[in-house]
Design a protein around this motif. Sequence first.
Motif, PDB file in Angstrom:
ATOM      1  N   ARG A 238      -3.965   4.527   8.221  1.00 43.41           N
ATOM      2  CA  ARG A 238      -3.926   3.311   7.399  1.00 43.41           C
ATOM      3  C   ARG A 238      -2.528   2.714   7.394  1.00 43.41           C
ATOM      4  NH1 ARG A 238      -2.402   1.273   2.776  1.00 43.41           N
ATOM      5  NH2 ARG A 238      -1.248   3.155   2.233  1.00 43.41           N
ATOM      6  N   GLY A 242      -0.938  -0.858   9.011  1.00 44.05           N
ATOM      7  CA  GLY A 242      -0.567  -1.793   7.976  1.00 44.05           C
ATOM      8  C   GLY A 242       0.929  -1.835   7.842  1.00 44.05           C
ATOM      9  N   LYS A 243       1.392  -2.076   6.617  1.00 38.82           N
ATOM     10  CA  LYS A 243       2.835  -2.131   6.383  1.00 38.82           C
ATOM     11  C   LYS A 243       3.154  -1.200   5.217  1.00 38.82           C
ATOM     12  CE  LYS A 243       3.576  -6.848   8.013  1.00 38.82           C
ATOM     13  NZ  LYS A 243       4.075  -8.202   7.651  1.00 38.82           N
TER      14      LYS A 243
END
Length: 247
Positions: A238, A242-243
């Motif tokens: 995840r 993502g960031k």
Amino acid sequence: MDETIIFGRNPVLEALEDKVDRLFIQKGLTDGTVKKIRGKAKAMGVDVREREKSRLDEMVDGKNHQGVVAYVTNFTYSTLEDMFRRAEERGEDPLIILLDSIQDPHNLGAIIRSAVAMGAHGVVIPKNRSAEINGTVYKTSAGAVDHMLVAKVTNMNRTVEELKSRNVWVYGADAGEGNLYDADLTGPIAIVIGNEGKGIAQKTKEHVDALLSIPMPGKFESLNASVAASIFLYEIVRQRHGKHTKI
């Protein structure tokens, strides 16, 4: 050459890619999946024999074989170097799972299945006091074993230090320690999953970079080893997609 018995339709289908020596199918089975297994076996030149269900039951000590049992050449173990090479070929940061004396082959198979699904580059197990790749692991992983590099090491702590020397950040999954969701898991990562009963060995805890736990607001304080591994792997994936900024 030594052989291992594997059983179950998906594991046998996966194994038929390159290494089944002999294949046994329960008499009278003609459904679509069995036809697919027969066709693949024929294409690969594998000898197929029919046996009564009771004979197949004997071969696997009464386990659920789904009417299909195969003898395969023994699993070939890999090395850490193979795992780093796979990560490089994919253009990814290494993601490696270290299993500290996981003894239940069902847990090992489930972890390997999750590792394949989450794109990990390898699984490391100790040579002693650990489940090995066998028919139960093949069955539980639904054939994922054939898609995962698995290494056996003599000393888990030395392996942790080797990974750290190669700029891999090593986390241990341990109840009560730092919060998994607060950690930055975006670079080269290895996670250590402990034994089903005792968790991670104390000496190994002293070698990892940090210990992380999964927040659990419910009544249970711990999770099955394979479930914990899946949650850690999912959180890593995840974050990689993502960031995440480390505070």
